[in-house]
Design a protein around this motif. Structure first.
Motif, PDB file in Angstrom:
ATOM      1  N   LEU A 633       0.826  -1.208   0.000  1.00 35.36           N
ATOM      2  CA  LEU A 633       0.000   0.000   0.000  1.00 35.36           C
ATOM      3  C   LEU A 633       0.856   1.253   0.000  1.00 35.36           C
ATOM      4  O   LEU A 633       0.513   2.247  -0.665  1.00 35.36           O
ATOM      5  CB  LEU A 633      -0.925  -0.014   1.232  1.00 35.36           C
ATOM      6  N   LEU A 634       1.958   1.232   0.728  1.00 34.94           N
ATOM      7  CA  LEU A 634       2.792   2.421   0.867  1.00 34.94           C
ATOM      8  C   LEU A 634       4.035   2.359  -0.011  1.00 34.94           C
ATOM      9  O   LEU A 634       4.971   3.153   0.182  1.00 34.94           O
ATOM     10  CB  LEU A 634       3.213   2.600   2.323  1.00 34.94           C
ATOM     11  N   SER A 635       4.083   1.428  -0.947  1.00 31.62           N
ATOM     12  CA  SER A 635       5.285   1.297  -1.786  1.00 31.62           C
ATOM     13  C   SER A 635       5.511   2.523  -2.648  1.00 31.62           C
ATOM     14  O   SER A 635       6.629   3.015  -2.795  1.00 31.62           O
ATOM     15  CB  SER A 635       5.183   0.045  -2.648  1.00 31.62           C
ATOM     16  N   SER A 636       4.415   3.074  -3.222  1.00 26.07           N
ATOM     17  CA  SER A 636       4.561   4.263  -4.068  1.00 26.07           C
ATOM     18  C   SER A 636       4.972   5.481  -3.264  1.00 26.07           C
ATOM     19  O   SER A 636       5.644   6.372  -3.764  1.00 26.07           O
ATOM     20  CB  SER A 636       3.245   4.529  -4.810  1.00 26.07           C
ATOM     21  N   ASN A 637       4.571   5.528  -2.019  1.00 20.79           N
ATOM     22  CA  ASN A 637       4.905   6.670  -1.176  1.00 20.79           C
ATOM     23  C   ASN A 637       6.367   6.653  -0.752  1.00 20.79           C
ATOM     24  O   ASN A 637       6.931   7.686  -0.378  1.00 20.79           O
ATOM     25  CB  ASN A 637       4.011   6.667   0.068  1.00 20.79           C
TER      26      ASN A 637
END
Length: 1129
Positions: A633-637
């Motif tokens: 979920l937070l990989s792009s962030n």
């Protein structure tokens, strides 16, 4: 023990057991052998038959099969011994289903016993027939029940009512209408015991057939206080359901106040709610929503509730305006009035049932009448304390202000069980206000020191709820909770003490709920909890603190600076943490990454990567799944291009970032935490379902308002009471139900009669003309006992609808008319008597005066009162009193008025009230009512004044507390009732008197003897000593004594005709009256024995169905007959 006597504990135990078994039938259980039972059953002695039947029943109780004795037991059903017959009935009921053919052979014996002269035998026979439960004999049982429903014995009619549910269980549809007809007949009965059993049968047979209730509604309400306690509970529920189904809900009640826009509360389909501005509770929205949900659950059935709770739109349907009625409705007023005295019943279940009626149907101003009765049984009945508190808790949640002044009654005692303590804490948290909270807080501080740590945890939870409801007291509660946490931490390792974990967890949970109310104001509290993470080792407590760190990570200036240090500490502790703490660390780290900006982002990214790697290798699969989900979920962030400022807009537009914001969104603004789940289910007050929190078997919600078909409305509520009584009476000719109908309508017949006036003293047995007659009118009646036989004969003729004389004679194998002939022969042996009529005796009746206030205590004001025989024009329940005021001082007195002590009206406002207006009567049957008297403006020295007041006493033995105002001073006085004036004259003929007397025999007949001496003074006064005048003097003395002390009607005077003119034996006076509250007849017979010149032995007999009233009335009659009276001038 006692070795010198050779006794041991075992031998002493056996000896004591043997001693206690002496005189009982316990020895029958010692020898299970039945070898001697068969000869005993065939014995010609009843004692041996009883012994055999007792042995059989003992064997049945021990589980033995003794059905082989069935034929021999059946033969004993025809025994003349009541004990043998009763034991045989018990045996037959047990084996009826196994031996249906043999039981059918005994039906003839049962039918014969139905015609027995003993009512106990008739009742046993009916109970045995109904208990057999065979479809073959169901038609015979229905016929027997129909006959016994019209039996002159109350006990037999009650057994008939108890037999109806057994017939209904057979599921014979063709007899449903016949069974319901019998239910309606028994509901119209005049006996309270029969009505209670009929109400129970109504709930089992036809609980929705409200037409049966509508015909007898007023009578059922009047007889409700006299019904047995468990019957009162059932009857209250029936009457409540009928009123709601017929007239709907009361719009002034709490139940409907949330639909009233004028009160400042508007409930819509949306969750927006407008409330009063001046509210003492901060969570008024939650309270009103909860109250609305409670009353909606009262009407909803389980299926409706489940369908609504499972749908997306959970808003309950709004009630129509046509489904409401007013509290001024006569039907509603009667229901509330008849249930008000039951609020002070000894039975806690009756009090809860009556309180439920007022809770649902009473107006918001009058619903507070249930508070003191509930608190009384809470203090007096230890066994029912839990049940009462469960219902009070629901009342307090819906209307906290109801119990707010009585918060001290819910303080916890050391002897209370844990369940009681938990309920009291919940109630205290609901009713706490800003003014009472300091006292409640002191109690909570004592509770926290208790050794029961589970109770301490509940106390802390209640403290948190108080802080949520009272925002002004939130700071005080928060300081106390933080001090408690510090104290717990100073005590050492929390885990080592049993129950301390729960205390710490609950304290942090309460702090979290307080912080949610206004987070910016409690930044230092959050920091203090974060700093205590190194000391707190309880997993649940650590998880909550870590949640607060992630939820308020951007709050203020200090918390963002602490994030990197705290997360490093949590990452270092991650491998040793519990599962719930690990999950919360993952969530908190994700929340921080979404909102952090600045220099610490690189440090936090490294912490995140380290925690994710540890979580992916964890042994628990939940933690591994959570780590993979958050990493994706937070990989792009976490990619490098998103760390540049110029790419911030593309970061916010990334779908995964938006999804993460939705999942881990923070609540920096204040939120309101609801104290109750909206899906919580409530049930009717006093029901078992309210205790077990689910619909118990047999639970039925309230009917839909105004759901009764309008086709039946013309015959409901007893609107034309006389007409309905005549219809019921015509259907039950020859039974006491016909007598009941005439008794209830006797008030109308008295007012329309021209023969007999309503005052005391007129003889109703003669058709006297209006022309002047001598004082004593003698009419020779021959033999009085012949008239009695004639009255009995007429009663037997009316008894023909119950069972014919031929059937009785065939069942009893008696010769027709044999008993009547022997009775006639015996009656001729007795002495003859003459019927005399005393004219104008009412003019010589002087009621007894009582002192209400003496001049010593009244500053010179003397007040006497006497009971009047005049009937009230406002209500038949009111008693008329004459008040006599006299100024014995030397100064004038002003503004004299007498009012009820509980009245809230000031003396200045009393002059605006008309004494004859019906609106001035406060009819509250839970306390006495007083129609205010006309004020005496001034009273000069030596002057007297008379006033008439109407009062309604709570009980015929309890005094009425009043307040007398004079010269701006208050004098508390007590008005003591006289049971002799709780009746009104009943003008009947001598034949009707004897007929009613024959029906009210046995348990309804009470006799006492006393001495009478008033006639001696009258005989000594006269100069003429003719012996023939002595009887007249005695008659006048007795009549004046009775009529001067009770509101009676003189029916007849029978004077003996004998050769010995000095012997007054055989003199008989008859008086009749009826109770004001329920028009139950009260018959008084006074007979005299002894010589005229000596003290006479007077035997007083009272015939009345109301046992308690009849006994008290008889005691009153004996007391004033014994008292020497003042000579009449």
């Amino acid at each position: 023990m006692f070795h010198q006597f050779g006794a041991t504990a075992e031998s002493l135990s056996k000896a004591s057991t043997a001693v206690f078994r002496i005189g009982t039938d316990a020895h029958l259980y010692d020898d299970p052998e039945d070898v001697n039972i068969a000869p005993l059953l065939d014995s010609k002695f009843d004692s041996e038959k009883c012994e055999a039947l007792k042995r059989l029943l003992a064997l049945i109780a021990q589980g033995f099969d003794v059905s082989n004795f069935f034929p021999q037991v059946v033969k004993n059903v025809a025994s003349q011994s009541l004990e043998v017959k009763k034991l045989a009935y018990l045996y037959l009921l047990h084996y009826a289903e196994k031996h249906p053919n043999e039981v059918l052979l005994s039906i003839n014996c049962f039918q014969k016993d139905l015609g027995d002269t003993n009512p106990l035998v008739r009742a046993w026979a009916l109970r045995a027939m109904a208990g057999i439960r065979l479809h073959v004999i169901a038609p015979l049982v229905i016929v027997a029940v129909g006959k016994c429903a019209r039996d002159p014995s109350v006990y037999v009619r009650k057994c008939a009512a108890n037999a109806l549910p057994k017939l209904h269980d057979l599921r014979m549809e063709e007899y449903t209408s016949a069974i319901e007809e019998v239910v309606g007949l028994l509901l119209n009965d005049h006996s309270p015991g029969v009505v209670g059993a009929a109400a129970s049968a109504f709930t089992s047979v036809c609980p929705n057939n409200f037409s049966l209730i509508g015909r007898n509604y007023r009578r059922l309400c009047e007889i409700l206080p006299d019904v047995e306690e468990w019957g009162q509970i059932i009857l209250i529920g029936i009457l409540l359901r009928y009123v709601i189904a017929r007239h709907g809900l009361v719009k002034e009640s709490i139940m409907c106040s949330f639909y009233d826009k004028d009160d400042g509360i508007v409930v819509k389909d949306e969750p927006d709610i407008v409330f009063k501005k001046d509210s003492s509770y901060a969570n008024e929205e939650t309270v009103s929503e909860l109250a609305n949900m409670i009353f909606q659950c009262y009407i909803e059935g389980p299926d409706e509730y489940l369908s609504r709770s499972s749908s997306t739109n959970r808003v309950a349907p709004k009630l129509d305006v046509s489904q409401f009625t007013s509290c001024s409705n006569d039907v509603v007023k009667i229901l509330l009035q008849c249930t008000s005295p039951l609020l002070w019943c000894n039975n806690s279940a009756v009090v809860l049932a009556a309180a439920g009626v007022h809770w649902i149907m009473a107006s918001k101003e009058n619903v507070q009448t249930i508070v003191k009765p509930l608190l009384f049984i809470l203090r007096s009945s230890y066994a029912s304390r839990y049940v009462v508190l469960c219902n009070i808790q629901v009342f307090a949640k819906a209307m906290p202000s109801l119990f707010t002044p009585h918060y001290q009654d819910f303080f916890i005692c050391s002897s209370d069980s844990y369940q009681i303590k938990a309920l009291k804490l919940g109630i205290l948290s609901c009713i706490a206000t800003d003014s009472s909270f300091p006292y409640i807080l002191k109690e909570f501080q004592d509770y926290i020191r208790d050794s029961d740590r589970r109770f301490v945890a509940d106390t802390i939870a209640a403290l948190g709820l108080c802080a949520q409801r009272l925002p002004k007291m939130a700071t005080t509660c928060l300081e106390g909770l933080l001090a408690l946490i510090r104290q717990e931490l100073l005590c050492g390792e929390i885990r080592s003490v049993d129950g301390e974990e729960a205390v710490l967890i609950q304290a942090i949970m309460s702090i979290k709920s307080i912080v949610q109310l206004e987070p910016p104001s409690y930044e230092k509290v959050i920091i203090q909890l974060i700093r205590s993470l190194d000391i707190i080792k309880v997993p649940a407590a650590r998880a909550m603190i870590i949640w607060m760190l992630g939820e308020y990570c951007s709050l203020g200036e200090l918390i963002p600076r602490m994030l990197s240090t705290v997360l490093k500490y949590l990452a270092w502790c991650f491998p040793s943490e519990a599962i719930e703490t690990k999950l919360q660390i993952l969530n908190t780290t994700a929340k921080v990454l979404l909102c952090i900006k600045g220099e610490d982002i690189w440090t936090l990214r490294k912490v995140w990567s380290y925690v994710i790697e540890l979580a992916e290798c964890d042994l628990n699969y939940d933690i591994r799944d959570r780590s993979r989900f958050l990493k994706k979920l937070l990989s792009s962030n976490l990619e490098p291009q998103h760390l540049d400022e110029e790419n911030s807009e593309s970061q916010t537009r990334d779908p995964s970032y938006v999804l993460a914001e939705c999942i881990f969104g923070r609540q920096i603004k204040a939120v309101t935490v609801s104290s109750e789940s909206i899906n919580y289910r409530f049930y009717l007050p006093g029901s078992l379902s309210q205790l077990v929190f689910h619909a118990a078997p047999g639970y039925e919600p309230l009917p839909k308002p105004c759901s009764l078909p309008y086709i039946d409305l013309d015959q409901h509520d007893g609107a034309t009471e006389g007409d309905s009584d005549e219809e019921d009476g015509s259907g039950t000719s020859g039974s006491l139900d016909e007598e009941s109908a005439s008794d209830y309508s006797s008030e109308q017949s008295i007012t329309g009669s021209s023969e007999v006036s309503g005052s005391n003293g007129n003889v109703s047995g003669n058709e006297g003309d209006n022309h002047a007659d001598p004082l004593i009118h003698i009419s020779v009646t021959g033999n009085v006992y012949d008239n009695q036989n004639g009255g009995a004969h007429s009663g037997t003729a009316d008894f023909g609808d119950l069972m014919s004389t031929k059937s009785l004679e065939s069942w009893l194998d008696e010769a027709p008319g044999s008993s009547n002939e022997t009775g006639t022969e015996q009656s001729r042996v007795h002495r003859s008597s003459a019927r005399i009529t005393i004219r104008n005796i009412e003019s010589r009746v002087k009621p007894k005066c009582y002192t209400l206030l003496d001049p010593t205590n009244g500053n010179g004001l003397k007040v006497n009162y006497s009971f009047s025989s005049e009937a009230s024009s406002i209500s038949s329940h009111l008693i008329c009193l004459e008040l006599h005021f006299k100024n014995c001082s030397l100064e004038p007195m002003f503004d004299i008025i007498l009012i009820d002590e509980d009245s809230s009206k000031s003396p200045d406002s009393m002059d605006q009230i008309s004494p004859t207006s019906e609106n001035t009567l406060k009819i509250h049957t839970d306390k006495p009512a007083l129609v205010s008297m006309e004020e005496i403006s001034s009273l000069e020295p030596g002057q007297t004044a008379n006033r008439t007041v109407l009062v309604r006493f709570h009980h015929h033995l309890l005094p009425l507390k009043l307040a007398l105002f004079c010269n701006d001073k208050t004098f508390p006085v007590k008005l003591r009732p006289d049971i002799g004036y709780f009746v009104k004259p009943l003008s009947i003929s001598t034949e009707a008197f004897r007929d009613k007397e024959s029906r009210l025999c046995g348990m309804f007949e009470y006799v006492r003897s006393c001495s009478f001496t008033d006639h001696i003074q009258e005989l000594n006064k006269g100069s003429n000593s003719l012996t023939e005048d002595k009887f007249l003097v005695i008659c006048e003395s007795l009549a004046l004594k009775m009529l001067s002390n009770a509101n009676l009607s003189l029916v007849s005077v029978d004077m003996p005709v004998a050769s010995n003119l000095d012997d007054a034996s055989g003199l008989c006076l008859r008086f009749s009256s009826e109770i004001l509250s329920n028009s139950t007849p009260v018959l008084i017979t006074v007979t005299v024995e002894g010589k005229c010149s000596d003290p006479l032995v007077v035997s007083s007999k009272v015939n009345c169905e109301e046992t308690v009233f009849g006994l008290n009335f008889l005691n009153r009659v004996v007391n004033f007959l014994v008292e020497p009276s003042v000579a009449h001038s």
